[in-house]
Scaffold this active site. Structure first.
Site, PDB file in Angstrom:
ATOM      1  CE1 TYR A  89      43.869  37.180  33.081  1.00 36.59           C
ATOM      2  CE2 TYR A  89      45.263  37.447  35.024  1.00 36.59           C
ATOM      3  CZ  TYR A  89      44.032  37.125  34.449  1.00 36.59           C
ATOM      4  OH  TYR A  89      42.974  36.740  35.245  1.00 36.59           O
TER       5      TYR A  89
HETATM    6  N1  LIG Z   1      38.327  39.858  40.258  1.00 36.12           N
HETATM    7  C1  LIG Z   1      37.798  39.337  39.148  1.00 36.12           C
HETATM    8  O1  LIG Z   1      36.775  39.825  38.617  1.00 36.12           O
HETATM    9  C2  LIG Z   1      38.437  38.143  38.518  1.00 36.12           C
HETATM   10  C3  LIG Z   1      39.424  37.419  39.192  1.00 36.12           C
HETATM   11  N2  LIG Z   1      39.986  36.316  38.595  1.00 36.12           N
HETATM   12  C4  LIG Z   1      40.990  35.537  39.328  1.00 36.12           C
HETATM   13  O2  LIG Z   1      40.533  35.269  40.646  1.00 36.12           O
HETATM   14  C5  LIG Z   1      41.646  35.324  41.571  1.00 36.12           C
HETATM   15  C6  LIG Z   1      41.356  36.354  42.658  1.00 36.12           C
HETATM   16  O3  LIG Z   1      41.010  37.577  42.023  1.00 36.12           O
HETATM   17  P1  LIG Z   1      41.155  38.956  42.849  1.00 36.12           P
HETATM   18  O4  LIG Z   1      40.730  38.741  44.259  1.00 36.12           O
HETATM   19  O5  LIG Z   1      40.514  40.026  42.039  1.00 36.12           O
HETATM   20  O6  LIG Z   1      42.725  39.141  42.824  1.00 36.12           O
HETATM   21  P2  LIG Z   1      43.600  40.449  43.197  1.00 36.12           P
HETATM   22  O7  LIG Z   1      44.340  40.822  41.968  1.00 36.12           O
HETATM   23  O8  LIG Z   1      42.757  41.458  43.859  1.00 36.12           O
HETATM   24  O9  LIG Z   1      44.561  39.855  44.330  1.00 36.12           O
HETATM   25  C7  LIG Z   1      45.360  38.764  44.095  1.00 36.12           C
HETATM   26  C8  LIG Z   1      46.244  38.522  45.305  1.00 36.12           C
HETATM   27  O10 LIG Z   1      47.456  38.008  44.797  1.00 36.12           O
HETATM   28  C9  LIG Z   1      48.531  38.628  45.480  1.00 36.12           C
HETATM   29  N3  LIG Z   1      49.746  38.688  44.655  1.00 36.12           N
HETATM   30  C10 LIG Z   1      49.909  39.346  43.490  1.00 36.12           C
HETATM   31  N4  LIG Z   1      51.180  39.221  43.060  1.00 36.12           N
HETATM   32  C11 LIG Z   1      51.831  38.482  44.000  1.00 36.12           C
HETATM   33  C12 LIG Z   1      53.169  38.022  44.144  1.00 36.12           C
HETATM   34  N5  LIG Z   1      54.115  38.310  43.250  1.00 36.12           N
HETATM   35  N6  LIG Z   1      53.475  37.287  45.238  1.00 36.12           N
HETATM   36  C13 LIG Z   1      52.532  36.991  46.155  1.00 36.12           C
HETATM   37  N7  LIG Z   1      51.245  37.381  46.085  1.00 36.12           N
HETATM   38  C14 LIG Z   1      50.917  38.129  45.013  1.00 36.12           C
HETATM   39  C15 LIG Z   1      48.030  40.019  45.820  1.00 36.12           C
HETATM   40  O11 LIG Z   1      48.788  40.520  46.922  1.00 36.12           O
HETATM   41  P3  LIG Z   1      49.186  42.093  46.967  1.00 36.12           P
HETATM   42  O12 LIG Z   1      47.921  42.864  46.754  1.00 36.12           O
HETATM   43  O13 LIG Z   1      49.792  42.260  48.324  1.00 36.12           O
HETATM   44  O14 LIG Z   1      50.172  42.303  45.835  1.00 36.12           O
HETATM   45  C16 LIG Z   1      46.581  39.754  46.141  1.00 36.12           C
HETATM   46  O15 LIG Z   1      46.413  39.480  47.508  1.00 36.12           O
HETATM   47  C17 LIG Z   1      42.873  35.652  40.729  1.00 36.12           C
HETATM   48  O16 LIG Z   1      43.567  34.475  40.393  1.00 36.12           O
HETATM   49  C18 LIG Z   1      42.283  36.291  39.489  1.00 36.12           C
HETATM   50  O17 LIG Z   1      43.141  36.165  38.347  1.00 36.12           O
HETATM   51  C19 LIG Z   1      39.664  35.932  37.319  1.00 36.12           C
HETATM   52  C20 LIG Z   1      38.712  36.629  36.619  1.00 36.12           C
HETATM   53  C21 LIG Z   1      38.009  37.748  37.188  1.00 36.12           C
HETATM   54  N1  LIG Z   2      44.390  39.032  39.602  1.00 36.86           N
HETATM   55  C1  LIG Z   2      43.308  39.521  39.005  1.00 36.86           C
HETATM   56  N2  LIG Z   2      42.856  38.964  37.860  1.00 36.86           N
HETATM   57  C2  LIG Z   2      41.766  39.498  37.246  1.00 36.86           C
HETATM   58  C3  LIG Z   2      41.099  40.585  37.791  1.00 36.86           C
HETATM   59  C4  LIG Z   2      41.593  41.155  39.005  1.00 36.86           C
HETATM   60  O1  LIG Z   2      41.035  42.134  39.533  1.00 36.86           O
HETATM   61  N3  LIG Z   2      42.684  40.588  39.567  1.00 36.86           N
HETATM   62  N4  LIG Z   2      40.004  41.123  37.187  1.00 36.86           N
HETATM   63  C5  LIG Z   2      39.573  40.654  36.013  1.00 36.86           C
HETATM   64  C6  LIG Z   2      38.398  41.335  35.378  1.00 36.86           C
HETATM   65  O2  LIG Z   2      37.307  41.362  36.290  1.00 36.86           O
HETATM   66  C7  LIG Z   2      37.908  40.751  34.083  1.00 36.86           C
HETATM   67  O3  LIG Z   2      37.454  39.440  34.294  1.00 36.86           O
HETATM   68  C8  LIG Z   2      36.742  41.586  33.591  1.00 36.86           C
HETATM   69  O4  LIG Z   2      36.576  41.394  32.237  1.00 36.86           O
HETATM   70  C9  LIG Z   2      40.236  39.524  35.313  1.00 36.86           C
HETATM   71  N5  LIG Z   2      41.329  38.981  36.089  1.00 36.86           N
END
Ligand SMILES: NC(=O)C1=CN([C@@H]2O[C@H](COP(=O)(O)OP(=O)(O)OC[C@H]3O[C@@H](n4cnc5c(N)ncnc54)[C@H](OP(=O)(O)O)[C@@H]3O)[C@@H](O)[C@H]2O)C=CC1
Ligand SMILES: Nc1nc2c(c(=O)[nH]1)N=C([C@H](O)[C@@H](O)CO)CN2
Length: 241
Positions: free
Chosen positions: A153
């Site tokens: 990742y």
């Molecule tokens: N949440 C956090 O604390 C953190 C988030 N981030 C980054 O911020 C962004 C948003 O985070 P967050 O809202 O938590 O993300 P989520 O993991 O909750 O959701 C990501 C979205 O991507 C979609 N997705 C996943 N795999 C596929 C695929 N193969 N094809 C198409 N769509 C896909 C999911 O759709 P479905 O559910 O239908 O599979 C979902 O709608 C991400 O890039 C994440 O890495 C970074 C650090 C921390």
């Molecule tokens: N696609 C996602 N990426 C990440 C998520 C998640 O929920 N969906 N969550 C994290 C964590 O919050 C991490 O930042 C906590 O240490 C990271 N990336």
């Protein structure tokens, strides 16, 4: 009577829940048209459609899915105000999954999808003047420090971050290209109390800030005429812990 040129939409991948959904709702609230990709049909899609969003089903698990989605976007609009690459899967290494499969999945969603969509939709982004469009890659704080439990990742997000530099060089000055590197923004429903406590203590601010932090930063980047080629961290001082 001069036709009002309809504002070009912002494309958000993974816009049906959590951060992507918050971004879509914020832009719609500002009367900015939105196209979202979704993989699973979450209930929030109905509300997005009622607010005028164009919701296109797409699975980026293979290149055919990515390219088919790009074709559907081009069929919907000739111009894009921006692309926010939000779609992501936070997958840890696991004994149940061959490591080559984990790395392939991470590269597919975090590298192939943004790379191919940026190339396939370049002409939709261009032709709108200096700083007329934006690409935002949502990466992760772990790009700068690695992650022992999410190696593939983290590596894939690092590749995505590097593409910010390359696409910023390639597309300037018409298109600004930036990364947003969040640390904890939003827990997942199945995160237990012990994990939450541990995660909160990793930063100086010790809070779960919520999607608004990303929404505010995206608004800032979209309004800028100058900021490009940079990574913007949203991490509560985690690097100082
Ligand atoms: N949440 C956090 O604390 C953190 C988030 N981030 C980054 O911020 C962004 C948003 O985070 P967050 O809202 O938590 O993300 P989520 O993991 O909750 O959701 C990501 C979205 O991507 C979609 N997705 C996943 N795999 C596929 C695929 N193969 N094809 C198409 N769509 C896909 C999911 O759709 P479905 O559910 O239908 O599979 C979902 O709608 C991400 O890039 C994440 O890495 C970074 C650090 C921390
Ligand atoms: N696609 C996602 N990426 C990440 C998520 C998640 O929920 N969906 N969550 C994290 C964590 O919050 C991490 O930042 C906590 O240490 C990271 N990336």
């Amino acid at each position: 009577m001069t036709e009002l040129t309809p504002a070009a939409p912002v494309l958000i991948t993974g816009g049906a829940k959590r951060i992507g959904l918050a971004l879509a709702e914020s832009l719609l609230q500002q009367n900015i048209p939105v196209i979202v990709s979704y993989r699973h049909p979450y209930p929030a899609l109905d509300s997005l459609r009622e607010k005028g969003a164009c919701c296109i089903q797409a699975d980026f698990s293979d290149n055919a899915g990515i390219l088919a989605f790009a074709e559907k976007v081009r069929a919907k609009t000739s111009k894009l105000r921006g692309i926010i690459h939000n779609a992501s899967a936070w997958v840890a290494e696991s004994p149940e999954t061959p490591p080559q499969d984990t790395m392939a999945m991470m590269l597919q969603i975090h590298v192939y999808a943004p790379y191919l969509l940026n190339i396939e939709l370049e002409e939709c982004l261009r032709g709108q003047g200096t700083a007329g469009a934006d690409i935002i890659h949502i990466t992760d704080f772990v790009v700068e420090k690695g992650s022992k439990k999410h190696i593939a990742y983290s590596a894939s997000k690092a590749a995505l971050d590097n593409m910010t530099l390359s696409f910023a060089r390639k597309l300037a000055p018409e298109v600004k290209v930036n990364s947003i590197a969040p640390a904890l923004i939003l827990f997942n429903p199945d995160d237990d109390a012990e994990y939450r406590e541990h995660a909160l203590n990793k930063s100086l601010m010790k809070i779960e800030p919520g999607e608004g932090e990303i929404v505010a930063l995206v608004d800032y980047i979209l309004r800028s005429n100058y900021v490009t080629g940079r990574t913007h961290c949203v991490d509560g001082g985690r690097r100082l812990r």
